[in-house]
Design a protein around this motif. Structure first.
Motif, mmCIF file in Angstrom:
data_model
loop_
_atom_site.group_PDB
_atom_site.id
_atom_site.type_symbol
_atom_site.label_atom_id
_atom_site.label_comp_id
_atom_site.label_asym_id
_atom_site.label_seq_id
_atom_site.Cartn_x
_atom_site.Cartn_y
_atom_site.Cartn_z
ATOM 1 N N ILE B 123 13.818 -0.500 -34.918
ATOM 2 C CA ILE B 123 13.250 0.082 -33.697
ATOM 3 C C ILE B 123 13.806 -0.683 -32.510
ATOM 4 O O ILE B 123 13.641 -1.909 -32.400
ATOM 5 N N ASP B 124 14.497 0.049 -31.622
ATOM 6 C CA ASP B 124 15.182 -0.623 -30.527
ATOM 7 C C ASP B 124 14.218 -1.326 -29.582
ATOM 8 O O ASP B 124 14.543 -2.357 -29.010
ATOM 9 N N ALA B 125 13.001 -0.752 -29.436
ATOM 10 C CA ALA B 125 12.067 -1.309 -28.458
ATOM 11 C C ALA B 125 11.485 -2.639 -28.918
ATOM 12 O O ALA B 125 10.970 -3.408 -28.113
ATOM 13 N N PHE B 126 11.565 -2.918 -30.235
ATOM 14 C CA PHE B 126 10.979 -4.156 -30.750
ATOM 15 C C PHE B 126 11.750 -5.365 -30.248
ATOM 16 O O PHE B 126 12.975 -5.430 -30.365
ATOM 17 N N GLN B 127 11.032 -6.334 -29.662
ATOM 18 C CA GLN B 127 11.701 -7.417 -28.946
ATOM 19 C C GLN B 127 12.051 -8.614 -29.821
ATOM 20 O O GLN B 127 13.078 -9.242 -29.641
ATOM 21 N N ARG B 128 11.187 -8.970 -30.794
ATOM 22 C CA ARG B 128 11.373 -10.256 -31.475
ATOM 23 C C ARG B 128 12.129 -10.091 -32.784
ATOM 24 O O ARG B 128 11.696 -10.536 -33.840
ATOM 25 N N LYS B 129 13.285 -9.446 -32.713
ATOM 26 C CA LYS B 129 14.035 -9.176 -33.940
ATOM 27 C C LYS B 129 14.513 -10.439 -34.618
ATOM 28 O O LYS B 129 14.473 -10.549 -35.843
ATOM 29 N N TRP B 130 14.951 -11.429 -33.838
ATOM 30 C CA TRP B 130 15.481 -12.650 -34.454
ATOM 31 C C TRP B 130 14.398 -13.375 -35.244
ATOM 32 O O TRP B 130 14.638 -13.867 -36.337
ATOM 33 N N LEU B 131 13.185 -13.388 -34.638
ATOM 34 C CA LEU B 131 12.066 -14.064 -35.285
ATOM 35 C C LEU B 131 11.750 -13.382 -36.616
ATOM 36 O O LEU B 131 11.604 -14.031 -37.661
ATOM 37 N N LEU B 132 11.666 -12.044 -36.566
ATOM 38 C CA LEU B 132 11.332 -11.288 -37.773
ATOM 39 C C LEU B 132 12.426 -11.452 -38.823
ATOM 40 O O LEU B 132 12.144 -11.668 -40.012
ATOM 41 N N ALA B 133 13.688 -11.389 -38.375
ATOM 42 C CA ALA B 133 14.797 -11.547 -39.327
ATOM 43 C C ALA B 133 14.729 -12.916 -39.975
ATOM 44 O O ALA B 133 14.917 -13.064 -41.187
ATOM 45 N N GLY B 134 14.399 -13.929 -39.152
ATOM 46 C CA GLY B 134 14.259 -15.275 -39.702
ATOM 47 C C GLY B 134 13.152 -15.320 -40.734
ATOM 48 O O GLY B 134 13.301 -15.922 -41.800
ATOM 49 N N PHE B 135 12.036 -14.657 -40.445
ATOM 50 C CA PHE B 135 10.920 -14.617 -41.393
ATOM 51 C C PHE B 135 11.359 -13.975 -42.705
ATOM 52 O O PHE B 135 11.091 -14.490 -43.790
ATOM 53 N N ILE B 136 12.082 -12.843 -42.594
ATOM 54 C CA ILE B 136 12.523 -12.148 -43.808
ATOM 55 C C ILE B 136 13.480 -13.027 -44.611
ATOM 56 O O ILE B 136 13.422 -13.094 -45.829
ATOM 57 N N LEU B 137 14.363 -13.741 -43.906
ATOM 58 C CA LEU B 137 15.382 -14.523 -44.614
ATOM 59 C C LEU B 137 14.808 -15.816 -45.183
ATOM 60 O O LEU B 137 15.270 -16.300 -46.212
ATOM 61 N N VAL B 138 13.822 -16.413 -44.508
ATOM 62 C CA VAL B 138 13.359 -17.742 -44.929
ATOM 63 C C VAL B 138 12.038 -17.682 -45.690
ATOM 64 O O VAL B 138 11.917 -18.246 -46.782
ATOM 65 N N VAL B 139 11.052 -16.983 -45.142
ATOM 66 C CA VAL B 139 9.719 -17.024 -45.754
ATOM 67 C C VAL B 139 9.556 -15.971 -46.850
ATOM 68 O O VAL B 139 9.027 -16.246 -47.929
ATOM 69 N N TYR B 140 10.053 -14.759 -46.566
ATOM 70 C CA TYR B 140 9.828 -13.657 -47.502
ATOM 71 C C TYR B 140 10.309 -13.952 -48.926
ATOM 72 O O TYR B 140 9.598 -13.630 -49.882
ATOM 73 N N PRO B 141 11.502 -14.584 -49.124
ATOM 74 C CA PRO B 141 11.947 -14.831 -50.502
ATOM 75 C C PRO B 141 10.910 -15.580 -51.330
ATOM 76 O O PRO B 141 10.735 -15.293 -52.518
ATOM 77 N N PHE B 142 10.163 -16.523 -50.683
ATOM 78 C CA PHE B 142 9.153 -17.265 -51.435
ATOM 79 C C PHE B 142 7.989 -16.358 -51.818
ATOM 80 O O PHE B 142 7.469 -16.423 -52.942
ATOM 81 N N ILE B 143 7.574 -15.499 -50.867
ATOM 82 C CA ILE B 143 6.495 -14.555 -51.167
ATOM 83 C C ILE B 143 6.917 -13.663 -52.337
ATOM 84 O O ILE B 143 6.161 -13.442 -53.290
#
Lengths: 395, 373
Positions: B123-143
């Protein structure tokens, strides 16, 4: 003067802030860490191998192998050494890579040009081919051809005859083998002479055209010299060539050239899969030549064929060759999937059977990887040389 | 004779339509299908081929196909086409391998969570893409590991030997891409470093792994890795494959990222230095954010290649989607339906790869607008 100068030069930073010393420090740390890592691994490996009773060294290469290989290009049986299994595997890898590169280039160029065709159905058909087969894993395609297509062919007794002595069944494809008789070497000599003469004529014709503008029908001459002349000699000397047809004897076909289904499946899959990537490369290369080049060539009075041959293709090749070589490299590496259907390539024979029998994982893995590395580095060296040769010399 | 002809003042004549043969359907057909003898011949030949092969293919796939049933007898009817009942009866195995059926909700939750997390990225309007991408790359694998493997917080442990099917294919390729990203960044920076030893170590690493086939890497990691560790005589088979894939993939990732680093104009590097930023600050704040954005299409392309390459793990005895289909094909109660199995596997791989390649092309077009020369 000298006093002023010394005031203007900035004071030297403390040595721990000096980039030169920092770089040195980082690199020493890196070397030490790597060294520790490698020593540790080597030490562990040696201890582990000793405790498991695995011998080290390359002495196993001279021991008898004791197993047979499905397809060998050089003489091989159970009494030959493990070292020879390496050579047999390597030759089989080179065979399938070489044939694959040849066929994939052919298919890729045809499909790449077809995708740019003005004919709508032809272009769409090429697009469907490319988009379908490059998005399906190669291993799946190998399995499909081997198990689902070639595995369901009729048995040897109900072999399909494709005419001209060609037999096709679940044991493979059997082609008649040419057998040269006395006098055939003369034909080969004439062929060779024709080939060399063509090279000279081409050189001469190009020089003459550059000097005088007169053209010489090189292609027709080459056709006459390379194909026509040997053919005439062949007919005059009484067709000194016979064919050894495959015939059913006992449980299998004897004679002729037998292509085992493993090789056939591997070749089909490699050709079709790599062909899609080559087609895209070719398309990109032709698209990279601007349309102005075509228009300029036509306005200079060149024919469509000449435009393609003299203007478009030489420029497109400059774009095509580098990615094309990396596709060749991929094909050579992908030929190692042979082991999945049991085609005796280097990985299947040497890293598979020989490793299982001797247990010398380290030596065998190193040797196999070294072979692929050598092939890769040779091809990329060629690519760099070619790039340098073909690079645009700009003012 | 001349009475019917209307007369016009010079310059007032209405535009005449182009000839019928050059416009509309006829014009299109003439230009694209029948523009000459050779062209017409080709067109007719292709149409003939399509007529020969397409109707029987459609009959086999759809019209004569057997869609449901629990044994091979339903498919052994005269004139029956594809036996999709075979796929149906094995479907859960193709998706999850030997994962216990009552625990399917766990990988399902992990998958849905990932999809849910990824939607805002598009979604283009979403502002915090880097933060979310970081979450997916770093935290999500553990979940995801926690959910699929279990063993903590009262979740029943499911050994990796029970993982399989499409789930394993997705896990392998996701781990391969996520873990190789940081290694790839370090290697790419190393290859562009001015320190000779750092540079040569990176070059040797990258060229070594790029020069050997994945199969030899997998063989190596399955037979040699246990020898490398003093006590690791038998560690997890899946982990071995993953280590092999990560080592291999990080070399390719490094080359993709290097492409991005090279595309950043020199002025950016010099400006960062002029501002007095340290090496890591100038890379982390100025260069990498721009370079990584540029190479997202390249990363998607390596992901496609990796996704297809994960099928090779069947050679070292893991049961990914292709391996489990291969095993089902040799099941004596459903013998002789190899083609259906391969077509099913091929269509799943195709949907994933084609979808991703379209996405990568669209992304390239979108990212390109600002950088065209």
């Amino acid at each position: 003067m000298s006093e002023h100068d010394s005031e203007l030069t900035p004071s030297k930073p403390a040595f721990w802030n000096d980039p030169k010393y920092r770089a040195l420090f980082f690199q020493i740390v890196l070397v030490l860490a790597l060294g520790y890592f490698i020593v540790n691994i080597v030490d562990n490996t040696l201890t582990n191998m000793e405790s498991r009773g695995i011998s080290t060294g390359f002495a196993f290469l001279t021991e008898p192998a004791g197993f047979g290989i499905l397809q060998t290009l050089i003489e091989f049986d159970e009494s030959h050494t493990y070292g020879r299994t390496f050579v047999v595997g390597l030759l089989n890898t080179l065979l399938v890579s070489g044939l694959g590169i040849l066929l994939a280039t052919l298919l890729g160029f045809i499909m790449g040009v077809a995708r740019l065709s003005r004919n709508w159905v032809v272009a769409k058909l090429a697009t469907v081919y490319i988009e379908t087969f490059r998005n399906i894993p190669l291993l799946l395609q190998i399995f499909f051809w081997y198990f689902a297509v070639l595995g369901t062919l009729p048995s040897v007794r109900e072999s399909m005859s494709l005419g001209a002595g060609i037999e096709f069944n679940n044991r493979g494809l059997y082609l008649p083998a040419p057998v040269p008789e006395a006098g055939f070497s003369l034909v080969m000599w004439v062929f060779l002479i024709g080939f060399i003469a063509t090279l000279f004529i081409r050189h001469w014709a190009r020089k003459r055209q550059e000097d005088t503008g007169q053209q010489f029908p090189v292609f027709l001459t080459a056709l006459g010299l390379i194909i026509g002349l040997p053919l005439v000699v062949f007919l005059i000397s009484g067709t000194p060539l016979s064919w050894n047809y495959p015939t059913l004897r006992g449980f299998n076909f004897q004679g002729g050239i037998a292509i085992i289904p493993e090789l056939l499946a591997l070749l089909l899959a490699l050709t079709i899969y790599t062909g899609t990537f080559i087609a895209e490369t070719v398309r990109a290369g032709i698209n990279a030549v601007s349309h102005g080049q075509t228009e300029a060539a036509l306005s200079m009075g060149l024919s469509h064929g000449q435009t393609m041959r003299l203007i478009i293709i030489p420029q497109a090749m400059r774009v095509i060759i580098p990615p094309l070589t990396s596709q060749y490299l991929n094909l050579a590496k992908n030929s190692s999937l042979a082991t999945a259907v049991g085609y005796p390539d280097l990985v299947a024979v040497f890293m598979g059977t020989t490793l299982n029998q001797t247990g010398q994982a380290v030596e065998i893995t190193m040797m196999t990887m070294a072979v692929y590395l050598t092939i890769s580095l040779t091809i990329s060296m060629f690519m760099n040389w070619y790039n340098k040769k073909m690079a645009l010399v700009e003012r | 004779m001349t009475t019917n002809t209307p007369s016009f003042a010079p310059g007032d004549h209405p535009d005449m339509e182009p000839p019928v043969s050059t416009r509309g359907i006829i014009g299109w057909l003439r230009a694209n299908l029948f523009s000459g003898f050779v062209d017409t011949g080709l067109t007719l030949f292709v149409f003939y081929l399509l007529y020969l092969y397409i109707p029987p293919l459609i009959d086999w796939i759809f019209i004569d196909a057997v869609w449901s049933g629990s044994s091979r007898e339903v498919c052994e009817v005269e004139g029956a086409g594809a036996c999709w009942a075979f796929i149906g009866s094995r479907f859960t195995q193709f998706m999850y391998g030997f994962y216990p059926e009552q625990l399917f909700w766990r990988p399902n939750t992990a998958g849905l969570l990932l999809i849910g997390l990824m939607i805002p990225l598009f979604i283009d309007a979403f502002q915090r893409k880097w933060l979310l991408a970081g979450f997916i790359l770093v935290v999500y694998p553990f979940i995801a590991f926690l959910l699929i493997h279990g063993g903590y917080f009262g979740l029943e442990e499911v050994e990796t030997s029970k993982w399989g099917g499409l789930m394993l294919t997705l896990v392998l390729s996701a781990v391969g891409i996520v873990a190789s990203l940081p290694i790839g960044i370090v290697l790419a920076l190393g290859r562009r470093s001015e320190m000779p030893i750092v540079k040569s170590v990176s070059v040797v690493y990258i060229e070594f792994w790029r020069g050997v086939p994945l199969i030899t890497v997998l063989f190596m990691s399955s037979v040699m890795l246990p020898l490398f560790f003093s006590d690791g005589t038998d560690f997890d088979k899946l982990l071995r494959a993953m280590i092999g894939i990560i080592m291999f993939q990080s070399a390719y990732m490094a080359e993709v990222i290097r492409g991005g680093l090279q595309a950043i104009p020199r002025g950016q590097y010099e400006a960062a230095e002029a501002l007095g930023l340290t090496y890591w600050k100038s890379m982390g704040l100025i260069i990498l954010p721009q370079a990584l954005k540029l190479v997202i299409p390249g990363i998607v392309n390596t992901f496609i290649a990796l996704f297809k390459d994960t099928t090779l793990v069947l050679i070292i005895g893991l049961f990914d989607l292709l391996a489990i289909i291969q095993q089902a094909n040799s099941d004596s109660s459903w013998l002789g339906f190899d083609t259906e199995g391969y077509v099913f596997a091929a269509s799943i791989f195709w949907i994933f790869c084609f979808g991703m390649s379209r996405y990568s092309i669209a992304l390239e077009a979108k990212l390109n607008t600002g950088h065209k020369r």
